[in-house]
Scaffold this motif. Structure first.
Motif, PDB file in Angstrom:
ATOM      1  N   SER A   1      -3.741  -0.348  -5.558  1.00  0.00           N
ATOM      2  CA  SER A   1      -2.864   0.697  -5.029  1.00  0.00           C
ATOM      3  C   SER A   1      -3.218   2.073  -5.575  1.00  0.00           C
TER       4      SER A   1
ATOM      5  N   LEU B   1      -6.213   3.152  -3.591  1.00  0.00           N
ATOM      6  CA  LEU B   1      -5.841   3.466  -2.211  1.00  0.00           C
ATOM      7  C   LEU B   1      -4.902   4.680  -2.141  1.00  0.00           C
ATOM      8  N   ASP B   2      -4.605   5.280  -3.306  1.00  0.00           N
ATOM      9  CA  ASP B   2      -3.785   6.485  -3.420  1.00  0.00           C
ATOM     10  C   ASP B   2      -2.369   6.281  -2.874  1.00  0.00           C
ATOM     11  N   ARG B   3      -1.810   5.084  -3.096  1.00  0.00           N
ATOM     12  CA  ARG B   3      -0.450   4.777  -2.642  1.00  0.00           C
ATOM     13  C   ARG B   3       0.588   4.962  -3.737  1.00  0.00           C
ATOM     14  N   VAL B   4       0.123   5.082  -4.993  1.00  0.00           N
ATOM     15  CA  VAL B   4       1.037   5.189  -6.129  1.00  0.00           C
ATOM     16  C   VAL B   4       0.569   6.262  -7.098  1.00  0.00           C
ATOM     17  N   ASN B   5       1.519   6.717  -7.905  1.00  0.00           N
ATOM     18  CA  ASN B   5       1.212   7.583  -9.047  1.00  0.00           C
ATOM     19  C   ASN B   5       1.327   6.737 -10.296  1.00  0.00           C
TER      20      ASN B   5
ATOM     21  N   LEU C   1       5.814   4.690  -6.325  1.00  0.00           N
ATOM     22  CA  LEU C   1       5.299   4.801  -4.962  1.00  0.00           C
ATOM     23  C   LEU C   1       5.252   6.272  -4.560  1.00  0.00           C
ATOM     24  N   LYS C   2       4.257   6.645  -3.780  1.00  0.00           N
ATOM     25  CA  LYS C   2       4.178   8.022  -3.290  1.00  0.00           C
ATOM     26  C   LYS C   2       5.135   8.250  -2.135  1.00  0.00           C
ATOM     27  N   SER C   3       5.427   7.196  -1.380  1.00  0.00           N
ATOM     28  CA  SER C   3       6.364   7.287  -0.252  1.00  0.00           C
ATOM     29  C   SER C   3       7.614   6.488  -0.582  1.00  0.00           C
TER      30      SER C   3
END
Length: 185
Positions: A38, A41-45, A69-71
């Motif tokens: 993740s 895949l740049d989905r989380v910080n 989560l980024k979103s």
């Protein structure tokens, strides 16, 4: 990647974009492999890391202990009716005698009398109480649940889940969890 770390030894706490755990019970955890994937895949910080590093010939990366989560994922308002969620609503306690072992569920209005399997008609019961009540109505046998059954919200289930902290809690998670516990040194 050449790794000498078992997936269970470094789970990652997953927070929503508002920095609250996605769930408390079960606690929202990912394996370190899912966390690394993740991240790439740049989905989380990454919020916090373990001291452990994994490496490949071309890079080294600290294992994340907390990610957000980024979103934002909007929590469900109405949890599914499942045995686990019913037990969690009732805090894994028989609603008749308060035992916490050999749990089943009991229909207040028995199915043989037209009772349905709904939040408002089912309670957690130990095997002994369930057998004792059998297919009778609560008033017939003077067995009334300690709390009136209700449809819980996700908030209710998360709140109840806080009473059951998992066996493993990493110190980097404590700023995001709300259990009154002592960490072992």
């Amino acid at each position: 990647m050449g790794v000498h770390v078992s997936p269970q030894s470094c789970p990652t706490l997953v927070l929503n974009a508002d920095f609250r755990p996605l769930s408390y019970y079960p606690l929202s955890l990912w394996s370190w492999q899912d966390a690394i994937k993740s991240v790439f895949l740049d989905r989380v910080n990454v919020v916090a890391n373990y001291d452990k590093v994994i490496s490949s010939p071309s890079l080294q990366i600290n294992l994340p202990s907390v990610v957000s989560l980024k979103s934002y994922i909007k929590p469900q308002n109405n949890p599914a009716f499942t045995r686990f969620n019913l037990f969690l609503r009732d805090r894994f306690t028989c609603q008749y005698c308060s035992k916490t072992k050999d749990l089943t569920f009991d229909h207040l209005i028995p199915r043989s009398r037209g009772g349905r399997t709904t939040w408002q008609n089912v309670v957690t019961a130990c095997s002994d109480c369930n057998l004792r009540k059998a297919n009778r109505m609560p008033a017939q046998i003077n067995m009334h649940p300690r709390q009136k059954p209700y449809r819980p919200s996700v908030f209710d289930l998360n709140n109840n889940g806080r009473a059951f902290p998992p066996n493993y809690l990493h110190e980097s998670w404590m700023d995001y969890l709300y259990w009154d516990i002592e960490l072992e040194p």
